[in-house]
Design an enzyme around this catalytic site. Structure first.
Site: not given
Ligand code: MOS
Length: 758
Positions: A650, A652, A719, A723
Site C-alpha cells: 500500500p 508504494t 490489477k 497509470e
Molecule cells: Mo506506460 S506510458 O505504458 O510506460
C-alpha cells in the site's frame, strides 16, 4: 480454485522500499553514472527544420574544434545498420539520413570528443543548409493528411459499433454533442536520456535507462545486424520512465555502432534542449462526443470520435475508445478513430497513453450530460454503472467503481447538492467541486522469474524487469519473504539487465501483475521441491500426513495442524540451495508465449481480452478555487479512491496513485508543448519553459484504497495501478472549474487565459 491463492490473499504490508537507501544517498547506479577509464562523449547534430532535406552538411569547422576525436555521418556506416522498425522502435525514421527531414531535430551526425562540452562545442559549429518544404504542424493545417486508424494500423480495435447509435441518439430525451481537445505533452524526467555503449570483442553492452531491456536487446541486435546473444542491455535504475523509455529510439544503435568504430566506450547524454525532439511524447488529440439519455438519466446512445496527430511515416495510434466504449451501460455505441499526419516526430507512450486524452473527453462529457439530465454527476454515473461491459456483454472480472465513489465522497464531503455553478465562494475566491472516473485496463504479459532460496535465510530473485519508480524490487522481495518466512531485506532482487530471465516491458501497468505471477510460479516450484524433502523428513513422517496436501505459508509447509519450517527442513536435509525459474503466461496468450518472450516477442494481453474484461477503477474528487479578479486557479485538495485487486504494498501503491493525481493536475492546468505553426518546431523545448507544477501548486492529495479481491485477473490477483491515478484528474478539474465559474472549458490545459471571460 487457484493454486496460488495462498499468496494472492497475502499480507500486503507497507514495506519500505528495499532500494530506498541506495536511491536517496545517491549510491544507486543510474546508467550514465557507470564510470569507464577511456570513456569518450558524443553529441548529436540535429536538424533545425522540420521538413525538407539537407543540401549541404559542412562539418569542417566542427572537425577542427578542440577535443574532437571523430565526426560520423551516414556515409561512415554504409551497410552496417538496418532501419529502425516502428513499434519496437519509437520511429521508423533512420538516423543520419540527410536526404529527407521528417521532423524538427532529426539526427544528422554524431560528434565524438574527449568531453561532453567539447562535443557540444563542435556540434554548434556545424554549418548546415537545407531545402525546406511547407510544414503541417497541427490539426487544420493544409498539409495534414487524415486517415482512418483502422486503415493505417493493423489490428486496430478502437472502432466499435453496438446497436443503432443514430436512431437512439435521434430519439434521446436529453443529448449533448461537444468537442474536446488535449495538447501534445513531453516527458521531462529528472534523469537525462543517455546511452553508454562498450564493446568487448564482438560483445556489446549498452547502459541506458529503459523500460524494456529484453525488447531493446532484440531490436538493437536487429538494427546492428547482430545476434541477440551478443547484445546486453543494462538499466539497473531509471529516473523517470512513464513511457519515455518504453520504445528504443534510433540513437542507441548509432552510439553503439560509433563506439565500435572508434574502439572506445562512448557515452551520449541528451541535454534538456534536445530531449523534446529526440524522445517520445504524448500526441495531440481532438474528440467529438455525442451522448443521449432518457428522461431518467439512463444513457441510450454514445458516440466517440477521436483524431490523433501522428508523424508522416508512422501510424502511432492510441485509440482510447477501446476503453471509453466499455465504461458505462450505454445502450448503443459508435466509435471511430482517425490519424492526422503532420510534420512531427512520431508520438508515443506517456502515462496512460489512450486513457488520459480519451477518458478526459468522455468524463467531461459525462459531467455535461449529468447536468443535461438534471442529476448530480455521481448519481448520473451510478445510474449508468454496469457489471457487464457493453461492447460484447462480457462480465467485468470485478468492478468497484461505485464503491470508489462512495469512499471518495465520504472523505471529500461531497455535498448532496453542490449548488448551481458559480454559487459557492469564499472571500475573493470562487469555489467549485468536481469529480470524474479513473479507469485503466489490467494488462498482463508473459514473464519469467528465478528464485534462489538458501537455507541460511537469504534469497535472490533474478528477473529482467525494471524499477521505474514503482517499487517492483520491493514487491518481489516482499512476496518471496512472505512465502519463505524471510525478512524482506534478506532478499536480493536483481533486475534491469537483459542477461536475467526475460520479463515484459514495464508498460501498460503490467509489471507487478506479470512479474508477481511469475514469482509465484517459482515459489510453487520450490514448494514442490520442499514437499519432496518433507516426504523424507522425520518430523513429517511421524505426522502421518500426505505431502501432496502441504501448502506453503509464511515459511512453513502446512497441512492440518502440522507446520514444518522450510529453512529447518532444508538444513535437516542438507539442502543448501533450491533454485527455480518460474514462468507465467496469461490465459489468453498462445502456447508459444514463453518461447516468444525469450525471443523478444512479447504477447501483452490487454484488459478487454478473455472471457471477462479486466479493469481497475477509481473515483477522483477535487476542489478548485478561482480568484474572482485574477482568475488564478488553485487546487486545495483532491481525493482519489481506487480499487485495483490485490495491493501488495500500500505504501508504494499510494505513491503511484498520488504521483498520478499530481500529474493529472499538471495535465489539467499546466502542461502543453507549444509548436510554432510556421515551422513545426517546438517553442517551449525544455524543462525551463515547459509548465509543470511545483510543491506550491499541490496541496492535499488523499489516496484511498477500496478492498477488492479478484482471482480472475492473474495468479497474483493484482490489477496494475501505475497509470490509473492520472486518468480521471483532468476531467474532475474541468468539472470543478465549471462548478466554480459556470464556464465549460473543453480544451486542456485550462489556464488563467481560458477563464478571462468567465
Ligand atoms: Mo506506460 S506510458 O505504458 O510506460
Amino acid at each position: 480454485m487457484n493454486e496460488h491463492q495462498w499468496v494472492a490473499n497475502g499480507r500486503n504490508d507497507a514495506v519500505s522500499r528495499v532500494d530506498g537507501p541506495l536511491k536517496v544517498t545517491g549510491a544507486a547506479p543510474y546508467p550514465a553514472d557507470i564510470a569507464r577509464q577511456d570513456l569518450v562523449h558524443a553529441y548529436l547534430i540535429t536538424s533545425t527544420v522540420a521538413r525538407g532535406a539537407v543540401t549541404k552538411l559542412d562539418l569542417e569547422a566542427s572537425r577542427a574544434s578542440p577535443g574532437v576525436i571523430s565526426i560520423l555521418t551516414a556515409d561512415d556506416f554504409t551497410g552496417e545498420l538496418d532501419d529502425p522498425k516502428f513499434g519496437a522502435s519509437s520511429t521508423s525514421v533512420s538516423p543520419m539520413k540527410v536526404d529527407y527531414i521528417w521532423h524538427d531535430a532529426q539526427i544528422l551526425a554524431i560528434v565524438i570528443a574527449t568531453s561532453f562540452e567539447a562535443a557540444e562545442e563542435a556540434a554548434m559549429q556545424a554549418r548546415i543548409t537545407y531545402h525546406t518544404e511547407p510544414v503541417a504542424t497541427s490539426f487544420g493545417d493544409p498539409e495534414t493528411e487524415t486517415v482512418a486508424a483502422a486503415e493505417a494500423k493493423e489490428g486496430f480495435s478502437g472502432d466499435i459499433a453496438v446497436g443503432d447509435f443514430e436512431a437512439a441518439f435521434a430519439g434521446a430525451e436529453r443529448c449533448i454533442d461537444q468537442t474536446y481537445s488535449t495538447p501534445a505533452q513531453h516527458h521531462n524526467p529528472i534523469e537525462l536520456f543517455s546511452t553508454t555503449a562498450e564493446w568487448h570483442g564482438d560483445q556489446l553492452t549498452v547502459y541506458e535507462p529503459t523500460q524494456n531491456v529484453t525488447g531493446w536487446r532484440h531490436e538493437l541486435a536487429r538494427e546492428l545486424k547482430m545476434a541477440p546473444e551478443k547484445v546486453r542491455v543494462v538499466s539497473p535504475y531509471i529516473g523517470g520512465a512513464f513511457g519515455s523509455k518504453g520504445p528504443i529510439t534510433p540513437r542507441t544503435a548509432i552510439i553503439a555502432a560509433a563506439a565500435r568504430k572508434i574502439g572506445r566506450p562512448l557515452r551520449c547524454v541528451v541535454p534538456r534542449g534536445l530531449a523534446f525532439a529526440m524522445h517520445t511524447y504524448r500526441a495531440e488529440t481532438k474528440h467529438r462526443i455525442r451522448m443521449g439519455a432518457d428522461a431518467q438519466g439512463h444513457i441510450t446512445a454514445f458516440a466517440h470520435e477521436g483524431w490523433e496527430l501522428t508523424s508522416r511515416p508512422d501510424a502511432y495510434a492510441v485509440g482510447g475508445t477501446s476503453t471509453t466504449a466499455r465504461m458505462y451501460d450505454y445502450g448503443s455505441i459508435l466509435t471511430k478513430v482517425f490519424l492526422v499526419r503532420a510534420d512531427r516526430p512520431t508520438p508515443s507512450f506517456m502515462r496512460s497513453p489512450p486513457e488520459t486524452p480519451y477518458v478526459f473527453a468522455l468524463e467531461a462529457a459525462m459531467d455535461e450530460m449529468a447536468e443535461a439530465c438534471g442529476l448530480d454527476p455521481v448519481e448520473f454515473r451510478r445510474r449508468n454503472d454496469t457489471s457487464r461491459e457493453p461492447v460484447e456483454g462480457k462480465p467485468f472480472s470485478s468492478r468497484s467503481l461505485m464503491e470508489c465513489y462512495d469512499r471518495a465522497a465520504d472523505a471529500f464531503g461531497w455535498p448532496r447538492d453542490r449548488g448551481r455553478p458559480g454559487s459557492r465562494s469564499d472571500g475573493d475566491w470562487l469555489v467549485g467541486y468536481g469529480c470524474a472516473t479513473a479507469i485503466y485496463p489490467t494488462n498482463v504479459a508473459p514473464s519469467l522469474a528465478r528464485i534462489k532460496l538458501s537455507s541460511d535465510g537469504t534469497a535472490t530473485v533474478s528477473v529482467a524487469t525494471h524499477e521505474i519508480g514503482t517499487g517492483i524490487r520491493t514487491v518481489c522481495a516482499q512476496l518471496v519473504a512472505e512465502a519463505f518466512g524471510l525478512e524482506p531485506d534478506r532478499v536480493e532482487v536483481r533486475a534491469g539487465d537483459s542477461a536475467l530471465p526475460p520479463a515484459p516491458v514495464a508498460g501498460g501497468s503490467n509489471t507487478t501483475a506479470s512479474v508477481s505471477s511469475a514469482l509465484l510460479a517459482a515459489c510453487e516450484d520450490i514448494r514442490r521441491e520442499l514437499v519432496v524433502l518433507a516426504s523424507k523428513d522425520v518430523a513429517h513422517l511421524s505426522s502421518g500426513l500426505q505431502s501432496s496436501e502441504m501448502a506453503l505459508k509464511d515459511g512453513r509447509l502446512i497441512a492440518g495442524n502440522v507446520a514444518i519450517p522450510v529453512l529447518e527442513l532444508m538444513q535437516r536435509a542438507g539442502c543448501d540451495v533450491i533454485e527455480k525459474e518460474g514462468a507465467y503466461a496469461p490465459d489468453a496468450a498462445t502456447k508459444e508465449a514463453i518461447a516468444n518472450l525469450r525471443k523478444g516477442k512479447l504477447e501483452m494481453i490487454s484488459g478487454e481480452k478473455g472471457d471477462t474484461v479486466k479493469y481497475a477503477f477509481g473515483a477522483e474528487m477535487v476542489e478548485v478555487r478561482i480568484h474572482k479578479r485574477t482568475r488564478e486557479i488553485r487546487v486545495p485538495r483532491i481525493v482519489g479512491a481506487f480499487a485495483a485487486g490485490r495491493v501488495i504494498n500500500p505504501m508504494t501503491a499510494r505513491s503511484q496513485l498520488m504521483g498520478g493525481m499530481i500529474w493529472g493536475i499538471s495535465c489539467g492546468l499546466m502542461e502543453a508543448t507549444e509548436y510554432d505553426r510556421a515551422t513545426a518546431r517546438v517553442v517551449n523545448r525544455d524543462l525551463q519553459d515547459y509548465l509543470i507544477p511545483v510543491n506550491a501548486d499541490i496541496a492535499n492529495v488523499e489516496v484511498l484504497f477500496v478492498d477488492e479481491v479478484d482471482h480472475d485477473v492473474n495468479p497474483a490477483g493484482v490489477k496494475g495501478l501505475g497509470e490509473l491515478g492520472n486518468v480521471g484528474t483532468p476531467a474532475a478539474i474541468s468539472s470543478a472549474i465549471y462548478h466554480a465559474t459556470g464556464k465549460r472549458i473543453r480544451e486542456l490545459p485550462i489556464r488563467i487565459d481560458s477563464l478571462f471571460n468567465a
